[in-house]
Design a protein around this motif. Structure first.
Motif, PDB file in Angstrom:
ATOM      1  N   LEU A   7      -7.197   0.163   6.342  1.00 24.51           N
ATOM      2  CA  LEU A   7      -6.961  -0.809   5.280  1.00 24.51           C
ATOM      3  C   LEU A   7      -7.519  -2.171   5.659  1.00 24.51           C
ATOM      4  CD1 LEU A   7      -3.191  -0.057   4.515  1.00 24.51           C
ATOM      5  CD2 LEU A   7      -5.187   0.972   3.406  1.00 24.51           C
ATOM      6  N   ASP A   8      -7.936  -2.941   4.664  1.00 27.51           N
ATOM      7  CA  ASP A   8      -8.384  -4.302   4.937  1.00 27.51           C
ATOM      8  C   ASP A   8      -7.187  -5.251   4.917  1.00 27.51           C
ATOM      9  OD1 ASP A   8      -7.761  -4.878   2.273  1.00 27.51           O
ATOM     10  OD2 ASP A   8      -9.844  -4.929   1.611  1.00 27.51           O
ATOM     11  N   ASN A  36       0.647   5.650  -0.679  1.00 28.33           N
ATOM     12  CA  ASN A  36      -0.171   6.840  -0.914  1.00 28.33           C
ATOM     13  C   ASN A  36       0.781   8.020  -1.053  1.00 28.33           C
ATOM     14  OD1 ASN A  36      -1.953   9.108  -0.662  1.00 28.33           O
ATOM     15  ND2 ASN A  36      -3.471   7.735   0.237  1.00 28.33           N
ATOM     16  N   TYR A  87       0.859  -1.186   0.000  1.00 26.69           N
ATOM     17  CA  TYR A  87       0.000   0.000   0.000  1.00 26.69           C
ATOM     18  C   TYR A  87       0.896   1.237   0.000  1.00 26.69           C
ATOM     19  CZ  TYR A  87      -3.148   3.734   1.360  1.00 26.69           C
ATOM     20  OH  TYR A  87      -3.859   4.913   1.380  1.00 26.69           O
ATOM     21  N   LYS A 102     -10.542   6.856   4.440  1.00 25.37           N
ATOM     22  CA  LYS A 102      -9.514   7.864   4.725  1.00 25.37           C
ATOM     23  C   LYS A 102     -10.141   8.969   5.553  1.00 25.37           C
ATOM     24  CE  LYS A 102      -7.828  10.490   1.393  1.00 25.37           C
ATOM     25  NZ  LYS A 102      -7.040  10.896   0.219  1.00 25.37           N
ATOM     26  N   LEU A 153      -4.667  -4.900   2.175  1.00 28.47           N
ATOM     27  CA  LEU A 153      -4.153  -3.528   2.086  1.00 28.47           C
ATOM     28  C   LEU A 153      -4.918  -2.674   1.083  1.00 28.47           C
ATOM     29  CD1 LEU A 153      -0.277  -3.914   2.470  1.00 28.47           C
ATOM     30  CD2 LEU A 153      -2.086  -4.013   4.185  1.00 28.47           C
ATOM     31  N   ASN A 154      -6.199  -3.002   0.921  1.00 32.28           N
ATOM     32  CA  ASN A 154      -7.085  -2.119   0.164  1.00 32.28           C
ATOM     33  C   ASN A 154      -7.614  -1.037   1.096  1.00 32.28           C
ATOM     34  OD1 ASN A 154      -7.061  -3.649  -2.338  1.00 32.28           O
ATOM     35  ND2 ASN A 154      -8.278  -5.169  -1.246  1.00 32.28           N
ATOM     36  N   GLU A 155      -7.752   0.168   0.557  1.00 32.70           N
ATOM     37  CA  GLU A 155      -8.220   1.285   1.363  1.00 32.70           C
ATOM     38  C   GLU A 155      -9.713   1.155   1.663  1.00 32.70           C
ATOM     39  OE1 GLU A 155      -8.472   6.003   0.560  1.00 32.70           O
ATOM     40  OE2 GLU A 155      -6.434   5.143   0.418  1.00 32.70           O
TER      41      GLU A 155
END
Length: 263
Positions: free
Chosen positions: A98-99, A68, A66, A107, A102-104
């Motif tokens: 994050l799950d 950003n 992940y 935020k 590592l998906n968002e």
């Protein structure tokens, strides 16, 4: 005189033995990877580290990442719940959830909150909430990330939070005077005691810590103010992580895991 001399030597040997008390950690395995910092491992055996400001999760068969770029430097990662990781970007006053891949999920920019918040510490709390230390008000609060609601739970207090840690029920920290304190979800603050000087530190119970000073790792308990050296193979190391009787020693080449049983 001879008896007195023997007694003196006995007590001298006993003193030296206490001063040099050590625990020997038993090596389990070594994992090689290039990283800037090591975060720790979760209950499923996955390891987490940061390289070039990218959060990396790695198990025996797969690797997730992940990053950003807009938020820049990662300040802290909370691994309590592998299905809901908390990634804190202090410079941008922002948390990302994050799950497990590592998906968002969400935020949260605290600068957009109706109550002014400047978060300098955060972590996962019980019941869809985040611990927040709001340095604008010098107070600890709880942020409901589903309702976007913030509630202050302590009075303002003097002193800077140095290292800190959280779990579902407690926010704990050490101030510049080495005082170890904690706050529960109802806002009750308790001073647990004073800890030795350290470079890095991790609380492992309500009265025990493991800390690094120089190139030596120590175990310390408030019960009797006892300090014990933890001995392992590496002569120099960057950081460490302890959980479930597994001690991970991090160098820039990877980690070495040791088995250590703390009484």
């Amino acid at each position: 005189m001879k008896n007195l001399l023997c007694l003196f030597l006995f007590f001298q040997m006993g003193t030296v033995s206490c001063q040099e008390k050590k625990w020997l950690a038993t090596k389990i395995d070594t994992l090689q990877f290039q990283a800037d910092s090591f975060i720790g491992f979760d209950t499923f055996g996955a390891y987490y580290y940061i390289k070039n400001n990218v959060l990396i999760k790695k198990n025996k068969t797969k690797t997730w990442q992940y990053k950003n770029l807009s938020l820049n430097k990662i300040s802290k990662v909370d691994l309590q719940n592998p299905l809901n990781l908390v990634v804190f970007y202090e410079n941008f006053n922002t948390v990302v959830l994050l799950d497990n891949q590592l998906n968002e999920i969400q935020k949260i920019n605290f600068s957009e909150n109706t109550i002014p918040i400047l978060a300098t510490a955060t972590g996962l709390a019980f019941g869809n909430r985040l611990w927040i230390y709001n340095s604008l008000a010098q107070q600890i609060g709880l942020y409901d990330y589903l309702k976007s609601e913030f509630k202050t739970i302590t009075v303002p207090f003097i002193g800077n939070i140095k290292p800190y840690d959280t779990n579902y029920n407690y926010f704990q920290w050490i101030d510049e005077n080495q005082n170890w304190s904690r706050c529960n979800i109802f806002g009750k603050v308790t001073v647990l005691g004073k800890v030795p000087e350290f470079d890095l530190i991790q609380a492992i119970s309500d009265s025990e810590i493991v800390y690094k000073k120089g190139d030596t790792l120590y175990y310390y308990t408030l019960n009797g103010n006892k300090t014990t050296i933890i001995h392992f193979n590496e002569k120099t190391f960057e950081s460490f992580y302890y959980k479930d009787q597994i001690l991970s020693i991090f160098t820039f080449k990877g980690i070495t895991n040791y088995k250590i049983t703390i009484p």
